[in-house]
Design an enzyme around this catalytic site. Sequence first.
Site, PDB file in Angstrom:
ATOM      1  N   ASN A  80       4.358   4.163 -10.382  1.00  0.00           N
ATOM      2  CA  ASN A  80       3.201   3.377  -9.963  1.00  0.00           C
ATOM      3  C   ASN A  80       1.921   4.157 -10.245  1.00  0.00           C
ATOM      4  O   ASN A  80       1.863   5.367 -10.048  1.00  0.00           O
ATOM      5  CB  ASN A  80       3.291   3.061  -8.465  1.00  0.00           C
ATOM      6  N   LEU A 103      -4.772   2.681   1.115  1.00  0.00           N
ATOM      7  CA  LEU A 103      -4.507   1.694   2.150  1.00  0.00           C
ATOM      8  C   LEU A 103      -3.025   1.351   2.161  1.00  0.00           C
ATOM      9  O   LEU A 103      -2.331   1.470   1.150  1.00  0.00           O
ATOM     10  CB  LEU A 103      -5.355   0.447   1.920  1.00  0.00           C
ATOM     11  N   GLY A 156       0.231   0.418  -3.815  1.00  0.00           N
ATOM     12  CA  GLY A 156       1.499   0.873  -4.382  1.00  0.00           C
ATOM     13  C   GLY A 156       1.862   2.293  -4.021  1.00  0.00           C
ATOM     14  O   GLY A 156       3.014   2.592  -3.681  1.00  0.00           O
ATOM     15  N   ASP A 214     -19.914   4.081   0.746  1.00  0.00           N
ATOM     16  CA  ASP A 214     -18.931   3.304   0.000  1.00  0.00           C
ATOM     17  C   ASP A 214     -19.571   2.121  -0.705  1.00  0.00           C
ATOM     18  O   ASP A 214     -20.770   1.883  -0.609  1.00  0.00           O
ATOM     19  CB  ASP A 214     -17.816   2.832   0.938  1.00  0.00           C
TER      20      ASP A 214
END
Length: 488
Positions: A172, A191, A195, A287
């Site tokens: 992944n 999060l 993956g 962010d």
Amino acid sequence: MKYSDLRDFIAQLESRELLKRIDYPVSPHLEMTVVSDKVLRSGGPALLFTNTPNYNMPVLTNLFGTVERVALGMGEESIVALREIGKLLAALKEPDPPKGFKDAFSKLPLLKQALNMAPKYVSGAECQTHVWEKDEVDLTLLPIQTCWPGDVAPLITWGLVTTRGPHQSRENMGIYRQQLLSKNKLIMRWLSHRGGALDYQAWQQEYPQERFPVAVTLGADPATILAAVTPVPDTLSEYAFAGLLRGQRTRLTRCIGNDLHVPASAEIVLEGYLEPGNEAPEGPYGDHTGYYNEVQSFPVFTVERITHRDKPIYHSTYTGRPPDEPAILGVALNEVFIPLLQKQFPEIVDFYLPPEGCSYRLAVVTIKKQYPGHAKRIMMAVWSFLRQFMYTKFVIVCDDDVDARNWQDVIWAMTTRMDPSRDTVMVENTPIDYLDFASPVSGLGSKMGMDATSKWPGETQREWGKPITMDEDVLNRVNSYWSLLGLK
């Protein structure tokens, strides 16, 4: 545009005057953010900072700072061609059954091309020309950016993370930011639905006391980076998709200290592991929302080894209130998403994720409405079809006479075709981005759907308004003598 690796891509951008070398000393501590942000907002070139004070390594920023450069990274010359990439993904995700022998034969080249793009495994890779091990490992020698004044520490922003779950052959890839903790430690912020995090969760269940191998690539070729953020179907690896974009197979090499594979032409590779139970508070950081995020705990990544090419280039970016580089990337990927959605829901005419909505928190969809309640079905489709839209908070559905990318059109439809009570759908306790501090609970919040379509019988008891339009023959007649009126 075809290219072999990041350096080849940089050279071709420079030849097109789409990349600028900055020889004046600019610090990765805050200053690069200011320069990169000003250039991006003006639609300027990618930047290669060749004189980085206190570091012996150039820094590349704004690589995907325009939609044009994203398209070039995907091997295309324009954003229009990105729809074709979306159609390719849609065909690979859910291929239509052939209508006959001739149709089946016509589909063979696509299938053959995808199969022929399996990665090529090599030894003696460029990315392992130099190796730092044990006490030589020192992440502080990398010109890692500190992007905003309130950031707690330098932050790796373009780290391409490779993982593999237990009993899986497919690796992944994902882009996860990483906070610098010390010379050999970073915090891996991913999060729980991503993956890499899922691989780690499965590993902990299978091997609760064993270290989880991880590799991080800094400075991969653009096709590989873009493959990691594109909804590639499970039937195709990201590396094979990158090969399709690039027009040549992706060259991979095995890590020195584990059995993961990384791009052979990568500029820098970090090899290491996550120790079960070893976490640290991450943040705050400025962010893509335009705010500093709250502090949360994530796994600590221990770096055992750093390998790199001769004279490596450090690839970086910043995130902030849109427009930023992720927002530009979102505009480009929007074009890839549309054919995927239309494959499943042909009534969709257009789909738009406005960059000012953080590129995923609000979606505008236009449809050819076919029955009462149709708009509500489309809302549910957007929230559930692709995992990329799991965190989309607002979905506005309009008729196909509305331009989804024109707020004047959308607001007109909302204010003339919506009743707030009847046409608003609220869904509570749904997954929400952890960075969304507006939600009452971290990671859990509500979603709103707005039906701004014209209402059909069954949705209203009133006669519906007829839009005002001028007769076509009158328009043509006035246009024929317009130049005689002395008006511009």
